[in-house]
Design a protein around this motif. Structure first.
Motif, mmCIF file in Angstrom:
data_model
loop_
_atom_site.group_PDB
_atom_site.id
_atom_site.type_symbol
_atom_site.label_atom_id
_atom_site.label_comp_id
_atom_site.label_asym_id
_atom_site.label_seq_id
_atom_site.Cartn_x
_atom_site.Cartn_y
_atom_site.Cartn_z
ATOM 1 N N TYR A 64 0.801 -1.220 0.000
ATOM 2 C CA TYR A 64 0.000 0.000 0.000
ATOM 3 C C TYR A 64 0.837 1.274 0.000
ATOM 4 O O TYR A 64 0.301 2.364 0.154
ATOM 5 C CB TYR A 64 -0.962 -0.032 1.196
ATOM 6 N N PHE A 65 2.151 1.135 -0.150
ATOM 7 C CA PHE A 65 3.020 2.301 -0.305
ATOM 8 C C PHE A 65 4.260 1.874 -1.075
ATOM 9 O O PHE A 65 4.657 0.712 -1.051
ATOM 10 C CB PHE A 65 3.392 2.927 1.051
ATOM 11 N N ASN A 66 4.834 2.831 -1.822
ATOM 12 C CA ASN A 66 6.033 2.553 -2.610
ATOM 13 C C ASN A 66 7.229 2.327 -1.690
ATOM 14 O O ASN A 66 7.295 2.902 -0.595
ATOM 15 C CB ASN A 66 6.332 3.707 -3.563
ATOM 16 N N LEU A 67 8.166 1.516 -2.162
ATOM 17 C CA LEU A 67 9.328 1.170 -1.349
ATOM 18 C C LEU A 67 10.641 1.468 -2.051
ATOM 19 O O LEU A 67 10.733 1.404 -3.275
ATOM 20 C CB LEU A 67 9.307 -0.331 -1.015
ATOM 21 N N ASP A 68 11.651 1.756 -1.248
ATOM 22 C CA ASP A 68 13.041 1.695 -1.680
ATOM 23 C C ASP A 68 13.557 0.369 -1.141
ATOM 24 O O ASP A 68 13.342 0.036 0.037
ATOM 25 C CB ASP A 68 13.865 2.855 -1.101
ATOM 26 N N ILE A 69 14.211 -0.416 -2.007
ATOM 27 C CA ILE A 69 14.682 -1.744 -1.630
ATOM 28 C C ILE A 69 16.192 -1.794 -1.816
ATOM 29 O O ILE A 69 16.700 -1.482 -2.899
ATOM 30 C CB ILE A 69 13.967 -2.828 -2.463
ATOM 31 N N PHE A 70 16.894 -2.198 -0.744
ATOM 32 C CA PHE A 70 18.356 -2.202 -0.725
ATOM 33 C C PHE A 70 18.867 -3.634 -0.629
ATOM 34 O O PHE A 70 18.461 -4.383 0.260
ATOM 35 C CB PHE A 70 18.869 -1.394 0.477
ATOM 36 N N PHE A 71 19.752 -4.004 -1.529
ATOM 37 C CA PHE A 71 20.362 -5.325 -1.546
ATOM 38 C C PHE A 71 21.737 -5.203 -0.885
ATOM 39 O O PHE A 71 22.558 -4.388 -1.315
ATOM 40 C CB PHE A 71 20.467 -5.837 -2.981
ATOM 41 N N ILE A 72 21.978 -6.011 0.146
ATOM 42 C CA ILE A 72 23.116 -5.825 1.047
ATOM 43 C C ILE A 72 23.962 -7.093 1.082
ATOM 44 O O ILE A 72 23.428 -8.205 1.188
ATOM 45 C CB ILE A 72 22.593 -5.490 2.464
ATOM 46 N N ASP A 73 25.293 -6.937 1.057
ATOM 47 C CA ASP A 73 26.169 -8.108 1.124
ATOM 48 C C ASP A 73 26.355 -8.579 2.567
ATOM 49 O O ASP A 73 25.786 -8.007 3.506
ATOM 50 C CB ASP A 73 27.503 -7.850 0.414
ATOM 51 N N ALA A 74 27.152 -9.616 2.760
ATOM 52 C CA ALA A 74 27.332 -10.228 4.084
ATOM 53 C C ALA A 74 28.011 -9.296 5.083
ATOM 54 O O ALA A 74 27.897 -9.492 6.291
ATOM 55 C CB ALA A 74 28.136 -11.516 3.945
ATOM 56 N N LYS A 75 28.702 -8.265 4.598
ATOM 57 C CA LYS A 75 29.386 -7.325 5.493
ATOM 58 C C LYS A 75 28.590 -6.044 5.726
ATOM 59 O O LYS A 75 29.082 -5.103 6.324
ATOM 60 C CB LYS A 75 30.773 -6.998 4.940
ATOM 61 N N GLY A 76 27.354 -6.007 5.226
ATOM 62 C CA GLY A 76 26.489 -4.850 5.442
ATOM 63 C C GLY A 76 26.610 -3.763 4.393
ATOM 64 O O GLY A 76 26.007 -2.702 4.532
ATOM 65 N N LYS A 77 27.348 -4.023 3.315
ATOM 66 C CA LYS A 77 27.536 -3.020 2.261
ATOM 67 C C LYS A 77 26.388 -3.080 1.256
ATOM 68 O O LYS A 77 26.013 -4.157 0.785
ATOM 69 C CB LYS A 77 28.864 -3.269 1.546
ATOM 70 N N VAL A 78 25.842 -1.919 0.922
ATOM 71 C CA VAL A 78 24.750 -1.830 -0.050
ATOM 72 C C VAL A 78 25.324 -2.077 -1.448
ATOM 73 O O VAL A 78 26.184 -1.341 -1.912
ATOM 74 C CB VAL A 78 24.051 -0.450 0.018
ATOM 75 N N LYS A 79 24.829 -3.139 -2.085
ATOM 76 C CA LYS A 79 25.308 -3.519 -3.419
ATOM 77 C C LYS A 79 24.467 -2.915 -4.537
ATOM 78 O O LYS A 79 24.979 -2.600 -5.601
ATOM 79 C CB LYS A 79 25.266 -5.038 -3.572
ATOM 80 N N GLN A 80 23.152 -2.826 -4.309
ATOM 81 C CA GLN A 80 22.225 -2.352 -5.334
ATOM 82 C C GLN A 80 21.015 -1.736 -4.652
ATOM 83 O O GLN A 80 20.669 -2.099 -3.532
ATOM 84 C CB GLN A 80 21.798 -3.514 -6.229
ATOM 85 N N VAL A 81 20.377 -0.788 -5.338
ATOM 86 C CA VAL A 81 19.200 -0.109 -4.805
ATOM 87 C C VAL A 81 18.110 -0.084 -5.876
ATOM 88 O O VAL A 81 18.383 0.243 -7.028
ATOM 89 C CB VAL A 81 19.534 1.348 -4.385
ATOM 90 N N ALA A 82 16.899 -0.431 -5.481
ATOM 91 C CA ALA A 82 15.718 -0.277 -6.342
ATOM 92 C C ALA A 82 14.878 0.832 -5.705
ATOM 93 O O ALA A 82 14.349 0.655 -4.610
ATOM 94 C CB ALA A 82 14.939 -1.574 -6.433
ATOM 95 N N ARG A 83 14.804 1.975 -6.365
ATOM 96 C CA ARG A 83 14.105 3.146 -5.811
ATOM 97 C C ARG A 83 12.652 3.209 -6.255
ATOM 98 O O ARG A 83 12.323 2.905 -7.398
ATOM 99 C CB ARG A 83 14.791 4.437 -6.274
ATOM 100 N N ASP A 84 11.814 3.623 -5.315
ATOM 101 C CA ASP A 84 10.415 3.937 -5.602
ATOM 102 C C ASP A 84 9.690 2.804 -6.330
ATOM 103 O O ASP A 84 8.999 3.024 -7.317
ATOM 104 C CB ASP A 84 10.336 5.243 -6.396
ATOM 105 N N VAL A 85 9.872 1.574 -5.817
ATOM 106 C CA VAL A 85 9.192 0.418 -6.402
ATOM 107 C C VAL A 85 7.702 0.567 -6.103
ATOM 108 O O VAL A 85 7.299 0.763 -4.957
ATOM 109 C CB VAL A 85 9.765 -0.903 -5.834
ATOM 110 N N LEU A 86 6.892 0.482 -7.138
ATOM 111 C CA LEU A 86 5.468 0.807 -7.035
ATOM 112 C C LEU A 86 4.677 -0.193 -6.210
ATOM 113 O O LEU A 86 4.816 -1.405 -6.369
ATOM 114 C CB LEU A 86 4.853 0.888 -8.429
ATOM 115 N N ALA A 87 3.836 0.354 -5.341
ATOM 116 C CA ALA A 87 2.906 -0.449 -4.545
ATOM 117 C C ALA A 87 1.911 -1.121 -5.477
ATOM 118 O O ALA A 87 1.672 -0.661 -6.602
ATOM 119 C CB ALA A 87 2.182 0.443 -3.547
ATOM 120 N N HIS A 88 1.306 -2.201 -5.000
ATOM 121 C CA HIS A 88 0.292 -2.911 -5.779
ATOM 122 C C HIS A 88 -0.741 -3.492 -4.825
ATOM 123 O O HIS A 88 -0.640 -4.650 -4.420
ATOM 124 C CB HIS A 88 0.941 -4.030 -6.605
#
Length: 137
Positions: A64-88
């Motif tokens: 019910y709300f758009n999300l930012d989704i962060f993909f994180i490695d085993a050491k806590g480092k952000v590897k990739q970001v998906a911004r403003d993924v649409l709610a459905h």
């Protein structure tokens, strides 16, 4: 959400996010499905805590709300970001397809509201640290 384990996530900036952990298969399958915007604050995050590094792809049914989704490695480092993924809202894909992220090999995934200023401050290469873990069960 209230039954999930909680903690604190410290961002690279030193600011903190209230954290909930999705650890079990059931918790991860549900994620933020069915959660209303007023039930999840801008300073909150849901961390999908996985045991292993593997390919991960997220989708947004019954959200019910758009999300930012962060993909994180085993050491806590952000590897990739998906911004403003649409709610459905709802599970029906007949009229509008459910948004899906690309597949990223990572250990953990963090979801935050796309409207969050804290979420917008996180970028690829940042190291995130979860600083406490408690159980509300």
């Amino acid at each position: 959400l209230k039954r999930l384990k909680t903690g604190i996530l410290t961002l690279a900036s030193g600011k903190t996010v209230k954290l909930r952990y999705a650890i079990t298969d059931g918790e991860q399958l549900k994620g933020l499905s069915g959660v209303m915007p007023e039930e999840f604050a801008d300073d909150e995050g849901l961390l999908f805590f996985y045991k292993d590094v593997s390919p991960k792809r997220f989708w947004m049914p019954d959200t019910y709300f758009n999300l930012d989704i962060f993909f994180i490695d085993a050491k806590g480092k952000v590897k990739q970001v998906a911004r403003d993924v649409l709610a459905h809202p709802g599970f029906n894909e007949t009229l509008i397809p459910i948004a899906r992220t690309e597949t990223v090999v990572c250990r953990h995934v963090l979801e935050m509201k796309a409207t969050s200023a804290l979420s917008k401050s996180i970028k690829i290469g940042d190291v995130l640290k979860w600083t406490s873990l408690s159980s509300n069960r």
